[in-house]
Design a protein around this motif. Structure first.
Motif, PDB file in Angstrom:
ATOM      1  N   LYS A 139       0.854  -1.179   0.000  1.00 31.78           N
ATOM      2  CA  LYS A 139       0.000   0.000   0.000  1.00 31.78           C
ATOM      3  C   LYS A 139       0.894   1.235   0.000  1.00 31.78           C
ATOM      4  CE  LYS A 139      -3.547  -2.695   0.567  1.00 31.78           C
ATOM      5  NZ  LYS A 139      -4.418  -3.017  -0.578  1.00 31.78           N
ATOM      6  N   SER A 140       0.418   2.281  -0.635  1.00 31.37           N
ATOM      7  CA  SER A 140       1.210   3.513  -0.680  1.00 31.37           C
ATOM      8  C   SER A 140       0.835   4.426   0.472  1.00 31.37           C
ATOM      9  CB  SER A 140       0.983   4.250  -2.001  1.00 31.37           C
ATOM     10  OG  SER A 140      -0.349   4.754  -2.067  1.00 31.37           O
ATOM     11  N   LEU A 141       1.755   5.302   0.833  1.00 31.75           N
ATOM     12  CA  LEU A 141       1.491   6.310   1.857  1.00 31.75           C
ATOM     13  C   LEU A 141       0.383   7.246   1.386  1.00 31.75           C
ATOM     14  CD1 LEU A 141       2.419   7.265   4.644  1.00 31.75           C
ATOM     15  CD2 LEU A 141       4.075   8.762   3.506  1.00 31.75           C
ATOM     16  N   TYR A 142       0.324   7.483   0.083  1.00 33.11           N
ATOM     17  CA  TYR A 142      -0.737   8.324  -0.496  1.00 33.11           C
ATOM     18  C   TYR A 142      -2.110   7.727  -0.190  1.00 33.11           C
ATOM     19  CZ  TYR A 142      -3.413  10.870  -4.055  1.00 33.11           C
ATOM     20  OH  TYR A 142      -4.337  11.662  -4.703  1.00 33.11           O
ATOM     21  N   PHE A 144      -0.103  17.536  -3.369  1.00 31.35           N
ATOM     22  CA  PHE A 144       0.972  16.635  -3.791  1.00 31.35           C
ATOM     23  C   PHE A 144       0.683  16.051  -5.171  1.00 31.35           C
ATOM     24  CE2 PHE A 144       2.297  12.157  -4.115  1.00 31.35           C
ATOM     25  CZ  PHE A 144       3.678  12.306  -4.049  1.00 31.35           C
ATOM     26  N   ALA A 145      -0.566  15.638  -5.398  1.00 29.23           N
ATOM     27  CA  ALA A 145      -0.906  14.940  -6.637  1.00 29.23           C
ATOM     28  C   ALA A 145      -1.148  15.890  -7.807  1.00 29.23           C
ATOM     29  CB  ALA A 145      -2.143  14.074  -6.421  1.00 29.23           C
ATOM     30  N   LYS A 146      -1.812  17.030  -7.540  1.00 30.05           N
ATOM     31  CA  LYS A 146      -2.229  17.882  -8.660  1.00 30.05           C
ATOM     32  C   LYS A 146      -1.819  19.334  -8.525  1.00 30.05           C
ATOM     33  CE  LYS A 146      -6.086  14.955 -10.042  1.00 30.05           C
ATOM     34  NZ  LYS A 146      -7.477  14.907 -10.519  1.00 30.05           N
ATOM     35  N   GLY A 147      -1.221  19.700  -7.397  1.00 33.77           N
ATOM     36  CA  GLY A 147      -0.732  21.061  -7.237  1.00 33.77           C
ATOM     37  C   GLY A 147      -1.789  22.095  -6.905  1.00 33.77           C
ATOM     38  N   PHE A 148      -3.011  21.654  -6.572  1.00 41.45           N
ATOM     39  CA  PHE A 148      -4.087  22.583  -6.213  1.00 41.45           C
ATOM     40  C   PHE A 148      -4.176  22.715  -4.695  1.00 41.45           C
ATOM     41  CE2 PHE A 148      -5.530  21.150 -10.419  1.00 41.45           C
ATOM     42  CZ  PHE A 148      -5.846  22.359 -11.019  1.00 41.45           C
ATOM     43  N   GLU A 149      -4.732  23.817  -4.252  1.00 46.05           N
ATOM     44  CA  GLU A 149      -4.945  24.032  -2.828  1.00 46.05           C
ATOM     45  C   GLU A 149      -6.255  23.358  -2.404  1.00 46.05           C
ATOM     46  OE1 GLU A 149      -3.129  25.343  -0.448  1.00 46.05           O
ATOM     47  OE2 GLU A 149      -1.469  25.851  -1.790  1.00 46.05           O
ATOM     48  N   PRO A 150      -6.232  22.570  -1.328  1.00 47.93           N
ATOM     49  CA  PRO A 150      -7.473  21.968  -0.817  1.00 47.93           C
ATOM     50  C   PRO A 150      -8.485  23.046  -0.441  1.00 47.93           C
ATOM     51  CG  PRO A 150      -5.553  20.945   0.186  1.00 47.93           C
ATOM     52  CD  PRO A 150      -5.049  22.135  -0.564  1.00 47.93           C
TER      53      PRO A 150
END
Length: 266
Positions: A68-71, A113-119
């Protein structure tokens, strides 16, 4: 539809009596949190099983991850936090800010991390998923206040069946698709938040229902008929409720305990 909803309501009464009322409320919420988080993330491709999700809930990031990944772990852990943010305060009204906060918590450790957008921020570009290109993103975002206000009004009036309110919100939200990521998980969280306000059981959609779920969404949009999605919600919820009722009854009635030595074959 009326007949289906009557059947659903009857099963809910039985489910509450057989399952819900027999649980400690805190334990039952955790059971739902784990089950819902595992399945909702699985719809988006997360590979954690329900058992692994339960272990992650108990151990957090100290859990030894195997294949499993940390993501994926962060995705599940953030789903727990978003779930608790909503379901630990069911009295809070549905607002645009609440939806944005939910998405922010849900994607806190993955989106940037994945897409560079702000949550928590709406998309600033055109959205698509699978083979669906959604409407103009600026127009969609501008429609969010109307969706939220109309949904809260429906909740307050309580003239529609709770499943219908939940499904209508879900249909409209998914097709507005206002966030760069997490729209499906956010939509399923808010839809169940609406149901919980009416003391209705969760609609838990798993990976095995994904194709039927997407087809129901597409058909509802194509035919401009939200009852298609309402029916899917009802049938999905009824299947899970009946499974849990049957499982409890079968394990109670058919439990065998024996310390006799095994019989030898002649």
């Amino acid at each position: 539809m009326d007949a289906l909803l009557k059947k659903y309501d009857s099963l809910v009464l039985n489910y509450n009596k057989v399952i819900v009322e027999s649980f400690n409320p805190v334990d039952f919420q955790e059971y739902n949190e784990i089950l819902f988080s595992a399945h909702s993330c699985a719809v988006e491709g997360n590979t954690f099983t329900v058992a692994e999700t339960s272990a992650l809930k108990e151990q957090g990031l100290s859990l030894k991850l195997q294949n499993k990944s940390l993501y994926e772990a962060h995705e599940i852990l953030d789903h727990f936090k978003a779930y608790e943010f909503l379901f630990n305060n069911l009295s809070q009204p549905l607002t645009e800010d609440l939806i944005r906060q939910t998405q922010q918590i849900l994607t806190q450790n993955t989106l940037k991390f994945a897409k560079g957008f702000e949550p928590g921020e709406y998309t600033d570009t055109q959205m698509a998923a699978g083979d669906t290109v959604f409407g103009d993103y600026k127009t969609s975002i501008a429609r969010m206040p109307s969706l939220v206000a109309a949904t809260q009004e429906a909740i307050d009036k309580a003239e529609l069946h709770p499943l219908d309110i939940s499904a209508r919100f879900h249909q409209f939200f998914i097709y507005l698709h206002p966030f760069p990521d997490g729209n499906g998980r956010t939509g399923r969280l808010i839809s169940n938040f609406i149901l919980a306000k009416f003391n209705q059981p969760h609609v838990i959609i798993g990976a095995v229902e994904k194709a039927s779920y997407i087809e129901a969404l597409k058909s509802s949009a194509k035919h401009k008929d939200t009852q298609i999605l309402t029916a899917f919600f009802a049938e999905t919820s009824m299947y899970r409720m009946q499974q849990e009722i049957d499982q409890k009854k079968n394990l109670t009635r058919n439990f065998i305990m024996s310390f006799d030595p095994p019989k030898k074959n002649k």
